[in-house]
Design an enzyme around this catalytic site. Structure first.
Site, PDB file in Angstrom:
ATOM      1  N   CYS A 380       0.847  -1.195   0.000  1.00  0.00           N
ATOM      2  CA  CYS A 380       0.000   0.000   0.000  1.00  0.00           C
ATOM      3  C   CYS A 380       0.887   1.252   0.000  1.00  0.00           C
ATOM      4  O   CYS A 380       1.529   1.554  -0.996  1.00  0.00           O
ATOM      5  CB  CYS A 380      -0.974  -0.050   1.177  1.00  0.00           C
ATOM      6  N   HIS A 519      -3.431  -5.381   0.036  1.00  0.00           N
ATOM      7  CA  HIS A 519      -2.937  -5.940   1.301  1.00  0.00           C
ATOM      8  C   HIS A 519      -2.945  -7.473   1.239  1.00  0.00           C
ATOM      9  O   HIS A 519      -3.894  -8.116   1.694  1.00  0.00           O
ATOM     10  CB  HIS A 519      -3.797  -5.454   2.470  1.00  0.00           C
ATOM     11  N   GLU A 521      -1.382  -9.578   2.968  1.00  0.00           N
ATOM     12  CA  GLU A 521      -1.313 -10.216   4.288  1.00  0.00           C
ATOM     13  C   GLU A 521      -2.683 -10.631   4.809  1.00  0.00           C
ATOM     14  O   GLU A 521      -2.795 -11.551   5.623  1.00  0.00           O
ATOM     15  CB  GLU A 521      -0.633  -9.276   5.299  1.00  0.00           C
TER      16      GLU A 521
END
Length: 547
Positions: A380, A519, A521
């Site tokens: 990001c 994102h 993750e």
């Protein structure tokens, strides 16, 4: 119809209700049941989207674009069940809905009260999708006795009362403190917590007791006697080296069996724990260690980057190495040379964030990784800083920066390589935003498709050229700088389907330098590590073998 398990907490917060809920969900799955997990938070914010990471930790984003509590990340990581916006609710959202209905006249002129109107709204929320799964696990945030949590406790009491007998149970998590001076575990805080819970009409069926010491039989019997539960339903929750030991640890303690007994499910299906045994084997038999520097701005609270820390662990599991992540405040690099801080690391990760503070330090971290050929993952804002660094130092745009920082400062200082995103496509319609819109829920949120360039590094990492990842941002790299940057070796290797929004950049002549606008993750799991994190750790492992 689903069976409901309500998970409450007492004595103190942060005992691990979310982890216990996630582990229980995983154990029920291991026995062949379908599950869904939900979080009910008593705070008055509509959602955690506008809360500071220092205040609340990470904001977890779902595929459908909801900004939720970080516990939903635990739920997904342990069960693999994608959370939805209907799996997270706060007092703010409940009250907002009630007041909207009152303004519309839905209550036909009645006086609006906590009981029944607020509690009915909570019960309606609990009922969503109850026919989709075998078990619905609902965690109540905070602790019993909190004044803001009372409507939720009253709602689950009513809900259980209205359901057929045996369809709802209550699991209560408490603390057993160790008093060093007397050398004993104290059960009194647990007794008082259960007494408080029973005073509002809820009797726990299962007690989970957090302690850093084993619970002797004598104390277990005492808790069972004074808290009106069976001895077998007093479950010890010891401290663990890794959260991923929790499913097996809770199974050894008999948590899943206690829950199934409370529902009178007998004989219960035998669990298949192969998935978790493999995870534990990889944790215990790591074949080396890699050091990853996380250069961020919320480093004082590691929960601010919870999913990133866990995704790095998953990347380690995929490569059978232990990942030692160290958190470095990006502001340090605005005053000092990054080299002495970063030279000992095998990889560098720059995560997301908001605001200008620390960004020049992140840019210097990206430059260090690019010029020293160290594996770099920018997420990001971390991607945006890598683009700004390349624009300044490779493409000759000395004033390159982000419109976000100019908006924050109230004056124009930068050439906006990163601009405020005013329009984008979601599904089959256009979304439009203005700079002065409300902050809450107005970002580009949720899952979006990206097309990867054939032959690119990311296409190799993913093993495909069409991916879907979750977003949470309102600023975007400007596509008009693409040609100048690509001419200098920064390739735009992932784009939105309409070709207007850069999703991924990578440095051509670098062993591993990737920035992503989304994102990754948020979708990583211990038994299914995200490909980007798995390959990032592999690259770090290669570096570790060279030094």
């Amino acid at each position: 119809m689903a069976r409901f398990i309500f998970i409450t907490g007492g004595v103190v917060s942060s005992l691990g209700k979310g982890l216990a809920s996630a582990a229980l969900g995983a154990l029920l799955q291991a026995r062949g049941y379908s599950v869904r997990l939900r979080k009910l938070d008593p705070y008055l914010n509509v959602d955690p989207g506008t809360m500071s990471p220092f205040e609340h930790g990470e904001v977890f984003v779902t595929d459908d674009g909801a900004e939720t509590d970080l516990d939903l990340g635990h739920y997904e990581r342990f069960t693999g069940v994608h959370a939805r916006g209907t799996d997270s609710v706060s007092s703010g959202r409940i009250y907002s809905t009630v007041l909207e209905k009152e303004r519309r006249g839905d209550y036909l002129g009645k006086t609006i009260q906590v009981i029944p109107h607020v509690t009915n709204e909570i019960k309606d929320f609990l009922s969503i999708g109850e026919d989709e799964v075998d078990f619905m696990l609902c965690e109540i945030g905070g602790t019993v006795g909190d004044i803001e949590g009372l409507p939720f406790f009253e709602a689950i009491r009513q809900f259980a009362q209205e359901k057929p007998r045996g369809q709802c149970i209550f699991m209560h998590l408490t603390l057993l403190p160790w008093i060093a001076a007397s050398g004993e575990l104290k059960t009194k805080p647990t007794q008082h917590s259960v007494k408080e819970l029973r005073s509002i009409g809820i009797a726990p069926d299962v007690l989970v007791c957090r302690s850093d010491k084993p619970i002797p039989d004598k104390e277990r019997e005492k808790i069972a006697l004074f808290c009106n539960v069976r001895k077998e339903d007093v479950i010890a929750a010891p401290d663990l080296k890794s959260i991923y030991e929790a499913p097996l640890a809770y199974h050894r303690e008999g948590l899943d069996q206690a829950v199934l007994d409370a529902f009178s499910i007998s004989p219960a299906p035998k669990p298949n724990l192969d998935r978790w045994l493999d995870v534990q084997d990889r944790l215990e038999h790591a074949e080396g260690e890699v050091k990853v520097a996380i250069v961020g701005k919320y480093t004082q609270l590691e929960d601010a980057y919870k999913s990133i820390a866990e995704a790095l662990t998953h990347g380690g599991l995929a490569n059978r190495v232990r990942v030692k992540a160290e958190w470095i405040d990006a502001e340090i690099f605005e005053r000092e040379d990054p080299a002495p801080w970063l030279e000992g690391f095998h990889a560098i990760l720059v995560p997301g964030g908001f605001g200008e503070r620390g960004t020049e330090g992140k840019i210097r971290a990206a430059e260090f990784a690019r010029t020293r050929k160290i594996p770099y993952l920018g997420i990001c804002l971390g991607m945006q800083m890598a683009v700004i660094e390349a624009a300044r130092n490779l493409a000759g745009l000395d004033k390159a920066g982000s419109e976000e920082f100019d908006h924050e400062a109230g004056k124009k200082r930068f050439e906006p390589v990163v601009y405020h995103l005013k329009e984008w496509v979601k599904g089959n319609h256009a979304v439009r935003r203005k700079v002065d819109d409300d902050k809450g829920g107005t970002m580009r949120l949720g899952a979006y498709t990206a097309n990867l360039a054939e032959g690119s590094k990311v296409a190799r990492v993913y093993g495909e050229t069409v991916i879907e990842e979750r977003h949470r941002h309102r600023y975007e790299v400007d596509i008009k700088y693409r040609e100048r940057l690509e001419a200098k070796g920064l390739c735009f290797s992932g784009m939105s389907p309409d070709g207007r929004l850069p999703e991924i950049v990578e440095v051509k002549d670098h062993p591993w330098f990737i920035g992503v606008q989304f994102h990754p993750e948020l979708k990583s799991k211990p038994f299914a590590p995200h490909p980007l994190f798995a390959d990032f750790v592999r690259a770090a492992k290669d570096v570790s073998r060279l030094v």
